[in-house]
Write an enzyme that holds these catalytic residues in place. Structure first.
Site, PDB file in Angstrom:
ATOM      1  N   HIS A  43      -8.529   7.662   3.437  1.00 58.12           N
ATOM      2  CA  HIS A  43      -7.902   8.983   3.579  1.00 58.12           C
ATOM      3  C   HIS A  43      -8.950  10.056   3.396  1.00 58.12           C
ATOM      4  O   HIS A  43      -9.944   9.873   2.690  1.00 58.12           O
ATOM      5  CB  HIS A  43      -6.762   9.166   2.579  1.00 58.12           C
TER       6      HIS A  43
ATOM      7  N   CYS B 243       0.831  -1.204   0.000  1.00 60.87           N
ATOM      8  CA  CYS B 243       0.000   0.000   0.000  1.00 60.87           C
ATOM      9  C   CYS B 243       0.871   1.263   0.000  1.00 60.87           C
ATOM     10  O   CYS B 243       1.752   1.426   0.866  1.00 60.87           O
ATOM     11  CB  CYS B 243      -0.901  -0.020   1.241  1.00 60.87           C
TER      12      CYS B 243
ATOM     13  N   HIS C  21      -6.421   2.986   0.720  1.00 62.06           N
ATOM     14  CA  HIS C  21      -6.154   3.145   2.159  1.00 62.06           C
ATOM     15  C   HIS C  21      -6.965   4.380   2.562  1.00 62.06           C
ATOM     16  O   HIS C  21      -6.762   5.458   1.976  1.00 62.06           O
ATOM     17  CB  HIS C  21      -4.645   3.340   2.392  1.00 62.06           C
TER      18      HIS C  21
ATOM     19  N   ASN D 129     -13.189   9.754  -0.820  1.00 62.85           N
ATOM     20  CA  ASN D 129     -13.629   8.916  -1.937  1.00 62.85           C
ATOM     21  C   ASN D 129     -13.550   7.463  -1.496  1.00 62.85           C
ATOM     22  O   ASN D 129     -12.531   7.026  -0.964  1.00 62.85           O
ATOM     23  CB  ASN D 129     -12.728   9.154  -3.159  1.00 62.85           C
TER      24      ASN D 129
ATOM     25  N   CYS E  93       0.650   3.261   3.319  1.00 58.44           N
ATOM     26  CA  CYS E  93       1.378   2.569   4.395  1.00 58.44           C
ATOM     27  C   CYS E  93       2.880   2.810   4.216  1.00 58.44           C
ATOM     28  O   CYS E  93       3.595   3.074   5.190  1.00 58.44           O
ATOM     29  CB  CYS E  93       1.070   1.075   4.391  1.00 58.44           C
TER      30      CYS E  93
ATOM     31  N   GLY F  87     -14.260   7.147  -7.556  1.00 58.06           N
ATOM     32  CA  GLY F  87     -12.945   7.390  -8.147  1.00 58.06           C
ATOM     33  C   GLY F  87     -11.784   7.220  -7.187  1.00 58.06           C
ATOM     34  O   GLY F  87     -10.722   7.806  -7.384  1.00 58.06           O
TER      35      GLY F  87
ATOM     36  N   ASP G 103      -0.939  16.591  -0.845  1.00 58.41           N
ATOM     37  CA  ASP G 103      -1.225  15.782  -2.026  1.00 58.41           C
ATOM     38  C   ASP G 103      -0.234  16.140  -3.133  1.00 58.41           C
ATOM     39  O   ASP G 103       0.081  17.310  -3.352  1.00 58.41           O
ATOM     40  CB  ASP G 103      -2.665  16.033  -2.496  1.00 58.41           C
TER      41      ASP G 103
ATOM     42  N   THR H 186      -8.515   6.071  -5.812  1.00 57.21           N
ATOM     43  CA  THR H 186      -7.351   5.494  -6.506  1.00 57.21           C
ATOM     44  C   THR H 186      -6.363   4.830  -5.551  1.00 57.21           C
ATOM     45  O   THR H 186      -5.602   3.965  -5.961  1.00 57.21           O
ATOM     46  CB  THR H 186      -6.602   6.573  -7.320  1.00 57.21           C
TER      47      THR H 186
HETATM   48  P1  5GP Z   1      -8.183   9.226  -4.117  1.00 58.29           P
HETATM   49  O1  5GP Z   1      -8.223   9.388  -5.604  1.00 58.29           O
HETATM   50  O2  5GP Z   1      -7.913   7.781  -3.754  1.00 58.29           O
HETATM   51  O3  5GP Z   1      -9.344   9.806  -3.385  1.00 58.29           O
HETATM   52  O4  5GP Z   1      -6.950  10.083  -3.624  1.00 58.29           O
HETATM   53  C1  5GP Z   1      -5.631   9.684  -3.730  1.00 58.29           C
HETATM   54  C2  5GP Z   1      -4.795  10.931  -3.737  1.00 58.29           C
HETATM   55  O5  5GP Z   1      -3.449  10.559  -3.503  1.00 58.29           O
HETATM   56  C3  5GP Z   1      -4.808  11.685  -5.070  1.00 58.29           C
HETATM   57  O6  5GP Z   1      -5.312  13.000  -4.863  1.00 58.29           O
HETATM   58  C4  5GP Z   1      -3.348  11.688  -5.507  1.00 58.29           C
HETATM   59  O7  5GP Z   1      -2.953  12.901  -6.106  1.00 58.29           O
HETATM   60  C5  5GP Z   1      -2.615  11.410  -4.225  1.00 58.29           C
HETATM   61  N1  5GP Z   1      -1.368  10.710  -4.410  1.00 58.29           N
HETATM   62  C6  5GP Z   1      -1.152   9.601  -5.182  1.00 58.29           C
HETATM   63  N2  5GP Z   1       0.116   9.203  -5.085  1.00 58.29           N
HETATM   64  C7  5GP Z   1       0.735  10.073  -4.224  1.00 58.29           C
HETATM   65  C8  5GP Z   1       2.067  10.164  -3.707  1.00 58.29           C
HETATM   66  O8  5GP Z   1       2.960   9.374  -4.006  1.00 58.29           O
HETATM   67  N3  5GP Z   1       2.319  11.183  -2.851  1.00 58.29           N
HETATM   68  C9  5GP Z   1       1.358  12.086  -2.475  1.00 58.29           C
HETATM   69  N4  5GP Z   1       1.712  13.047  -1.633  1.00 58.29           N
HETATM   70  N5  5GP Z   1       0.092  12.016  -2.925  1.00 58.29           N
HETATM   71  C10 5GP Z   1      -0.210  11.014  -3.787  1.00 58.29           C
HETATM   72 ZN    ZN Z   2      -2.278   1.158   3.721  1.00 57.82          ZN
END
Ligand code: 5GP
Ligand code: ZN
Length: 121
Positions: A107, A11, A105, A94, A14, A100, A37, A102
């Site tokens: 958050h 993950c 874990h 999300n 993690c 959506g 982010d 991605t």
């Molecule tokens: P989700 O789409 O799951 O709601 O949000 C995941 C968020 O994690 C996205 O806004 C994406 O820009 C952010 N993200 C993905 N990979 C990384 C990373 O390696 N570092 C940081 N700081 N944010 C990340």
């Molecule tokens: Zn995790």
């Protein structure tokens, strides 16, 4: 509290919390971790993550409710520290494909620093 030792080797979040992937840390305590982010959608875009590897909101229950309460109190603390408490911010979690998500874990996105876009609700 939920088991803070629960993690998933594969993950991304993690790994970030264990320092295996770099991050721009904003806040941390024993139960949660917050960082900026990598693709900010607002001038302030912070991800607040419980240390326990929960996949998304579907894994929140009465047993780990204290942890979620703790995460939200951390969000409040972060909002004051970042100077966004007064003008306001949005918290988004999300959960699953239609939303959506991605990174699997749990958050909470904290978005602020400008007039945010059209509200869905
Ligand atoms: P989700 O789409 O799951 O709601 O949000 C995941 C968020 O994690 C996205 O806004 C994406 O820009 C952010 N993200 C993905 N990979 C990384 C990373 O390696 N570092 C940081 N700081 N944010 C990340
Ligand atoms: Zn995790």
């Amino acid at each position: 509290m939920a088991d803070v030792m629960r993690y998933d080797d594969n993950c991304l979040f993690c790994k970030i919390m264990r320092g295996e992937v770099p991050s721009d840390r904003v806040y941390e305590d024993s139960f949660c971790y917050a960082f900026r982010d990598i693709h900010p959608q607002a001038p302030t875009h912070i991800l607040v993550v419980p240390r326990a590897h929960l996949v998304n909101v579907t894994e929140i229950n009465r047993e780990n409710g204290d942890l979620i309460g703790h995460v939200f109190s951390a969000i409040s603390k972060i909002a004051y520290r970042e100077g966004i408490a007064e003008e306001g911010f949005r918290v988004i979690a999300n959960s699953g494909p239609h939303a959506g998500q991605t990174v699997p874990h749990l958050h909470f996105h904290v978005l602020a620093g400008t007039q945010l876009g059209e509200k869905m609700v």
